[in-house]
Design a protein around this motif. Structure first.
Motif, mmCIF file in Angstrom:
data_model
loop_
_atom_site.group_PDB
_atom_site.id
_atom_site.type_symbol
_atom_site.label_atom_id
_atom_site.label_comp_id
_atom_site.label_asym_id
_atom_site.label_seq_id
_atom_site.Cartn_x
_atom_site.Cartn_y
_atom_site.Cartn_z
ATOM 1 N N LEU A 253 1.318 -1.101 -0.020
ATOM 2 C CA LEU A 253 0.469 -0.100 0.151
ATOM 3 C C LEU A 253 0.545 1.205 0.340
ATOM 4 O O LEU A 253 0.669 1.953 -0.954
ATOM 5 N N ARG A 254 2.239 1.228 0.651
ATOM 6 C CA ARG A 254 3.055 2.238 0.834
ATOM 7 C C ARG A 254 3.905 2.763 -0.756
ATOM 8 O O ARG A 254 3.615 3.826 -0.819
ATOM 9 N N ARG A 255 4.026 1.461 -0.953
ATOM 10 C CA ARG A 255 4.285 1.787 -2.198
ATOM 11 C C ARG A 255 3.073 2.272 -3.611
ATOM 12 O O ARG A 255 4.075 2.757 -4.642
ATOM 13 N N VAL A 256 2.066 1.714 -3.555
ATOM 14 C CA VAL A 256 1.398 2.676 -4.476
ATOM 15 C C VAL A 256 0.961 3.684 -3.898
ATOM 16 O O VAL A 256 -0.278 4.456 -4.646
ATOM 17 N N ARG A 257 1.752 4.517 -3.466
ATOM 18 C CA ARG A 257 0.950 5.719 -2.611
ATOM 19 C C ARG A 257 -0.435 5.573 -2.689
ATOM 20 O O ARG A 257 -0.384 7.032 -2.890
ATOM 21 N N GLU B 171 -15.310 2.196 0.289
ATOM 22 C CA GLU B 171 -15.138 3.559 0.935
ATOM 23 C C GLU B 171 -14.407 4.004 0.112
ATOM 24 O O GLU B 171 -13.651 5.299 0.513
ATOM 25 N N MET B 172 -13.692 3.972 -1.740
ATOM 26 C CA MET B 172 -12.287 4.566 -1.598
ATOM 27 C C MET B 172 -13.079 5.275 -3.317
ATOM 28 O O MET B 172 -14.256 4.288 -3.827
ATOM 29 N N SER B 173 -11.908 6.048 -3.607
ATOM 30 C CA SER B 173 -12.265 6.116 -5.221
ATOM 31 C C SER B 173 -12.374 5.646 -6.029
ATOM 32 O O SER B 173 -11.123 4.515 -6.042
ATOM 33 N N GLY B 174 -12.249 6.103 -7.708
ATOM 34 C CA GLY B 174 -12.299 4.796 -8.838
ATOM 35 C C GLY B 174 -10.520 4.851 -8.595
ATOM 36 O O GLY B 174 -9.769 3.738 -9.137
ATOM 37 N N GLY B 175 -9.773 5.523 -8.237
ATOM 38 C CA GLY B 175 -8.036 5.992 -8.640
ATOM 39 C C GLY B 175 -7.963 5.110 -7.393
ATOM 40 O O GLY B 175 -6.831 4.665 -7.135
ATOM 41 N N ALA C 240 -3.366 9.926 -15.369
ATOM 42 C CA ALA C 240 -1.900 10.571 -15.784
ATOM 43 C C ALA C 240 -1.087 10.187 -14.052
ATOM 44 O O ALA C 240 -0.584 9.106 -14.186
ATOM 45 N N GLN C 241 -1.659 9.667 -13.076
ATOM 46 C CA GLN C 241 -0.685 9.110 -11.801
ATOM 47 C C GLN C 241 -0.976 7.710 -11.898
ATOM 48 O O GLN C 241 -0.065 7.487 -11.255
ATOM 49 N N ILE C 242 -2.014 7.760 -12.144
ATOM 50 C CA ILE C 242 -2.086 5.511 -12.627
ATOM 51 C C ILE C 242 -1.312 5.944 -13.197
ATOM 52 O O ILE C 242 -0.077 4.350 -12.537
ATOM 53 N N ILE C 243 -1.061 5.732 -13.960
ATOM 54 C CA ILE C 243 0.365 5.369 -15.374
ATOM 55 C C ILE C 243 1.443 5.202 -14.592
ATOM 56 O O ILE C 243 2.475 5.149 -15.174
ATOM 57 N N SER C 244 1.907 6.983 -13.834
ATOM 58 C CA SER C 244 3.215 7.115 -13.750
ATOM 59 C C SER C 244 3.812 6.287 -12.660
ATOM 60 O O SER C 244 4.307 5.804 -12.449
ATOM 61 N N LEU C 245 2.254 5.999 -11.801
ATOM 62 C CA LEU C 245 2.571 4.701 -10.532
ATOM 63 C C LEU C 245 3.075 3.414 -11.193
ATOM 64 O O LEU C 245 4.119 2.498 -10.787
ATOM 65 N N ILE C 246 2.342 3.132 -12.509
ATOM 66 C CA ILE C 246 2.577 1.404 -12.889
ATOM 67 C C ILE C 246 4.473 1.382 -13.370
ATOM 68 O O ILE C 246 5.223 1.171 -13.058
#
Lengths: 350, 366
Positions: free
Chosen positions: A157-161, A175-179, A212-218
């Motif tokens: 969970l830390r690694r995926v920020r 309870e969470m957003s789509g992102g 954009a956040q998810i692409i940069s994370l991957i």
């Protein structure tokens, strides 16, 4: 200085060559058929591609081109019936994925290979906390204690920020957003350090800033882990940002394949070109969009020659009667068109 | 893209829409969907409303057509308020104000034939009867690129793109002056998207329509629209002509949106500065500037004081305390990377053969 640069380049070339010789996954002549489809009409037809360690292969195409079915078959998640693999092999680390037993496939899924989907809400169990779901996936494949698995889940969970990961471990998916949910899916998929990640439209359901956040994370996670990735998408922008190699599929067949630079700077197949013309430019307006006429043919209406023929502006009798082969135009750049390169065969005055 | 004289056709004045928090049985949480939004849509233009999920853009679209009642504010069509109209007058007016929805699978009645779906507004408004009506339906089908023979079929027999064409034909049936498209192409495949975009543009030209496009896809907006309103958490944060917005975005949210778009060219793959975090819930919008929780330029005043939508020269408006400084901070404009020579050459070839393809075969099916 110059010397060291030259050496590095030479080493890279050798490295690339080595990787090309032994890809992590090599799919050859994969054909998949749906029960009840007309004879000889495969939803995936003779598809071959490979992906090397640390590299990203993008499979591009529109609804019904066979990209998702291909991915599901690699994961052993093909719904059989109605879908059946009727030919081909998928060599993954020396073993053919298609000849493994159900049990061996299950051991591999979420372990050496993992997959993330478009809509994270449908892939998460609404009745369990996200922490429990990640821990379950870790314990399924590793002989470690529950406390160790929990520590591993937290680390993921830390690694995926994910902010406040301890708290989020106890949260339910709704309870969470789509992102955030997509981040959870990625954490879950990567928890066992897979060698291959298959991502099927992972950002399509997300807003553009979250995408954009998810692409940069991957991309960052891929750099850290050196895993190979197959990314399935319809979005040429996403392809341009992440791909090393690209496969363009149309109506179950590969129509073009090559490096990302080759596909974007030297596209050869009329479908690839039409697709690029269909996307509005982000620069100043340049007149009407170039379009591709009509729609993808149904299995019943599938032409016997080139499957793109009914929509192709360049098609003639030859395309009606004979299916063109996937021909190598430049080293590593393939296109399935009788008339590629177009300027040579179709460059005359119209 | 021609210069349009500022002749407002549809105006929203200080529109507010809140959901919930009503009576005993209503939800106690109040969603501030649209907050003090004013805009003026000019006759003949294509006006775009852009923003991410939950920004209130669809609610605003529905308010402008009075499909839902505003909590406060006014809507004027051709200079007069439509809020005081009774249901019968409102029905009359709906002929002129039409909407196309995102999901062509959900917005057509599955039990009605295509002919009935398109013919209903004609019947409802008494525009034509009998054979004249049938002729009109056939004409509408041809107009949107379908065949008159499709009249007796049902929606499930059509693909997504064809269904969207049916939705467009229905919207046209009442001879409207203005059409709102609420994400009209976002559920469609790329090649079909382009067909529908071209269709809407052709129809706009042919029938002198005013278009309002609600969308999240900035490339679609850049291509289609003359002016743009950018929304964030129920408010308009920037307002501009399309080219100026893309060449020089003023609001930090607009800048972030433009930066986030994946550019379809592998040439410049540099890491981009990205917006962190999620959009806050519209049930509890942040104090002060609603964007301050995600804004890279936020300062203490942004948390306390709500920025007003101020004029930023030449018909532009922006709601940011520091837009002047940010503008000079060098936020890069969006640049489309040029096409390679090979792509440009083949695209030109494709386009000319594509035109010939349309001429050779049935010219109405584009």
């Amino acid at each position: 200085m110059t010397d060291s640069v030259a050496t590095a380049t030479a080493a890279d070339v050798i490295d690339m060559a080595a990787q090309r010789q032994s890809p992590l996954l090599q799919v050859e002549n994969l054909s998949i058929r749906f029960d009840g489809a007309p004879l000889g009409i495969n939803v995936v037809d003779n598809v071959s591609f490979s992906v090397a360690k640390g590299k990203t292969l993008c499979i591009v195409g529109e609804s019904g081109c066979g990209k998702s079915v291909t991915a599901l078959s690699l994961m052993g998640l093909l719904p059989t019936p109605p879908a059946r693999i009727v030919g081909g092999t998928a060599n993954f680390g020396g073993r053919d994925l298609f000849s493994l037993s159900e049990r061996e496939r299950a051991d591999m899924r979420g372990n050496q290979t993992a997959m993330i989907f478009q809509e994270p809400m449908t892939s998460l169990n609404p009745a369990f906390t996200v922490g429990d779901q990640i821990i379950e996936g870790i314990l399924r494949h590793r002989r470690i204690s529950k406390a160790e698995a929990k520590e591993r889940a937290l680390e993921m969970l830390r690694r995926v920020r994910i902010p406040a990961p301890e708290k989020r471990m106890r949260a339910y998916p709704h309870e969470m957003s789509g992102g955030m949910r997509q981040r959870i899916m990625i954490a879950m998929a990567l928890a066992n350090e897979p060698q291959l990640l298959i991502a099927d439209e992972p950002t399509t359901a997300l807003d553009v800033t979250i995408q954009a956040q998810i692409i940069s994370l991957i991309r960052r996670l891929q750099d850290e882990s050196g895993m190979a990735m197959i990314l399935i998408t319809h979005d040429l922008g996403v392809v341009a940002e992440v791909a090393d190699e690209v496969v363009v599929m149309y109506a179950g067949r590969i129509v073009e394949a090559g490096s990302v630079d080759a596909i974007f700077e030297d596209p050869q197949h009329p479908y690839t070109i039409g697709l690029m013309g269909s996307v509005p430019s982000l620069g100043r307006r340049q007149g009407r969009l170039a379009t591709i006429r009509g729609t993808v043919p149904s299995a019943e209406m599938m032409p016997k020659g080139c499957r793109f023929m009914p929509r192709c502006p360049f098609a003639d009798e030859r395309c009606v009667n004979d299916a063109p082969p996937l021909a190598e135009l430049e080293p590593g750049h393939w296109a399935r068109c009788w008339y590629a390169p177009l300027e040579l065969h179709r460059g005359g005055i119209v | 893209m021609t210069a349009v004289a500022p002749d407002p056709i549809l105006e929203g004045i200080d529109l507010v829409k809140r959901f919930g928090g009503g009576g005993l049985l209503a939800s106690p949480t109040i969603v501030h969907a649209v907050d003090s939004v004013s805009l003026s849509i000019r006759r003949g233009e294509t006006f775009a409303i852009v923003g991410e999920s939950g920004c209130g853009k669809s609610t605003l679209g529905r308010l402008l057509l009075r499909l839902i009642e505003p909590t406060a504010g006014d809507i004027r069509y051709e200079g007069r308020s439509i809020l005081s109209l009774d249901p019968k007058e409102m029905r009359q007016l709906r002929r002129e104000l039409q909407i196309i929805f995102q999901d062509p699978f959900a917005s057509l009645n599955p039990r009605m034939t295509v002919g009935d779906i398109i013919g209903e507004p004609i019947w409802l408004h008494g525009l034509a009867k009998g054979s004249e009506r049938r002729e009109r339906i056939a004409e509408l089908l041809r107009t949107v690129g379908l065949l008159p023979a499709h009249v007796d079929r049902y929606p499930h027999e059509f693909s997504g793109g064809q269904r969207q064409r049916i939705g467009v034909a229905r919207a046209l049936a009442g001879e409207p002056k203005l059409i709102i498209g609420d994400e009209p192409v976002s559920a469609l495949d790329v090649s079909i998207q382009a067909q529908i975009i071209n269709l809407l543009e052709d129809l706009k030209e042919r029938f002198g329509l005013t278009l309002v496009i609600i969308a999240h896809d900035l490339a679609v907006i850049r291509h289609m629209s003359d002016r743009v309103a950018v929304m964030y958490l129920g408010e308009i944060v920037e307002f501009s002509t399309t080219d100026e917005l893309f060449d020089n975005p003023l609001h930090p949210y607009t800048q972030a949106l433009l930066t986030a778009i994946p550019v379809p060219s592998p040439v410049n793959r540099s890491p981009k500065p990205l917006l962190q975090g999620d959009v806050p819930s519209p049930t509890a919008p942040p104090s002060g500037c609603r964007f301050h929780t995600r804004c890279p330029h936020a300062r203490p005043i942004c948390k306390e004081q709500h920025p007003s939508l101020e004029t930023a020269g030449d018909g532009r408006k922006v709601a940011c305390h520091f837009w002047r400084e940010i503008q000079n901070a060098g936020a890069s404009a969006l640049s489309a990377s040029p096409q390679s020579a090979a792509l440009a050459k083949r695209m030109a070839l494709y386009t000319s053969w594509r035109e010939r393809q349309d001429q050779v075969t049935n010219p109405s099916r584009k």
